[in-house]
Write an enzyme that holds these catalytic residues in place. Sequence first.
Site, short mmCIF file in Angstrom:
data_model
loop_
_atom_site.label_atom_id
_atom_site.label_comp_id
_atom_site.label_asym_id
_atom_site.label_seq_id
_atom_site.Cartn_x
_atom_site.Cartn_y
_atom_site.Cartn_z
N ASP A 14 -66.12 -59.87 -47.73
CA ASP A 14 -66.02 -58.67 -47.94
C ASP A 14 -66.63 -57.89 -46.29
O ASP A 14 -67.46 -58.02 -46.04
CB ASP A 14 -66.87 -58.06 -49.06
CG ASP A 14 -66.56 -56.59 -49.13
OD1 ASP A 14 -66.17 -56.51 -50.38
OD2 ASP A 14 -66.76 -55.66 -48.55
N ASP A 44 -59.86 -55.20 -47.52
CA ASP A 44 -61.10 -55.74 -46.81
C ASP A 44 -61.86 -56.89 -47.42
O ASP A 44 -62.70 -57.02 -47.20
CB ASP A 44 -62.09 -54.37 -46.68
CG ASP A 44 -63.11 -54.15 -47.78
OD1 ASP A 44 -62.94 -54.60 -48.84
OD2 ASP A 44 -64.29 -53.92 -47.19
N GLU A 45 -61.31 -57.47 -48.48
CA GLU A 45 -61.93 -58.39 -49.27
C GLU A 45 -60.89 -59.71 -49.69
O GLU A 45 -59.96 -59.26 -50.32
CB GLU A 45 -62.80 -57.93 -50.19
CG GLU A 45 -62.04 -57.53 -51.49
CD GLU A 45 -63.04 -56.87 -52.51
OE1 GLU A 45 -63.90 -57.76 -53.07
OE2 GLU A 45 -63.17 -55.70 -53.11
#
Length: 371
Positions: free
Chosen positions: A23, A121-122
Amino acid sequence: MRYGLLTFEEPQIDSSRKILHVDMDAFYASIEIRDKPGLANQPVVIARHPEVTGGKGIVATCNYKARQYGIHSAMPAVEAYRLCPKAVFVPGRHAYYQEVSQQIRDIFYQYTDLVEPLSLDEAYLDVTHNKKGDPSALRIAQTIQREIYETLHLTSSVGVSYNKFIAKIASDYHKPHGITLVTPADAIDFLKDLPIDKFYGVGQRSIDRFHELGIYKGADLYQMELDDLIQSFGKMGYSLYFKVRGIHPSPVSSHRDRKSIGKESTFSHFTQDEGEVITYLDRLALQVYTNYQQKGVRPHTVTLKIRYQDFTTVTRQAKHEMAIMTLNDLQAAVLDLWHTYGDLSQSVRLLGVTVSQFEVEGIESFPLNIE
Ligand code: TTP
Ligand code: MG
């Protein structure tokens, strides 16, 4: 252990997999700061300045310095301004964040093809059998974190464990720029210590119910009988019973082999009103679009499902030669199906929109027919 009339053996941990959850730290804000180093020591909020928008904007995210003032994602920009008038407000650049996200995924693919992005983003990575032949998931986590930093100048946090659920919680444990390893031997203690709101999937409304039942952390959850958890929390209760015992068999499912993404929803009251149906379809299309866009896939087929009051269910699909790239195109394709096959001589109780036949963005081409 007893459940209803059935008796099971106490469930066992399956520790054969090695899973990472990566993350990015303050993702949008870190990208803006990287590109404009002058921002580095200031509180940075990703939102249009409230003075420009007349106070309408929402905070997408902010850097850790801004978080010290109590600013956070999804807060009205006006409130962020009130908390910290000297904060720098930077409007978001979504298309650019998507590019950076793809660059990060390209790093992941050097280690494994089993990558399941959850958002820009993860992502989960299954590194059990990785391309480097490295048996240490911790070492791979360190290498990936370093490589993201050296090539993209962005920091990330990584959770390392043997299932997705624990890896995701672990990535949040030492943020920013941390790595947290939870081995099968440590898992139960780790989970027992965890506040109930950290159990992924437990929303704010259920937290109050857990508290009413005296469940504040994993250890309290662990004491509960399966039957009682199911009675109070349904499917989530069932799943939590196993999660707190370190059991979560869900595989890392890469978009490369995911076959479809869909969303369906039942009307709270059945309807024969076409305007209402269309509003509903537009909303479903938006949810599906947001989901597949984040995963970086482009569908060629759209399926509409309609269930009528008498439970007759109609499923119709259209294949498109060109991938469906924009929300407008998806909404138009869905409406087209509705206008062709929809029938309001009786009420509609459920509508569903599904997309499939994916093509993957990026350099690699992907065969259209993946069935
Ligand atoms: P997060 O990973 O939730 O947040 P973050 O990366 O900014 O910070 P953290 O270090 O705590 O992980 O979300 C990733 C990005 O998604 C974030 O940079 C901005 C965007 N986002 C929104 O646009 N709206 C939101 O409500 C949230 C939660 C995130
Ligand atoms: Mg993040």
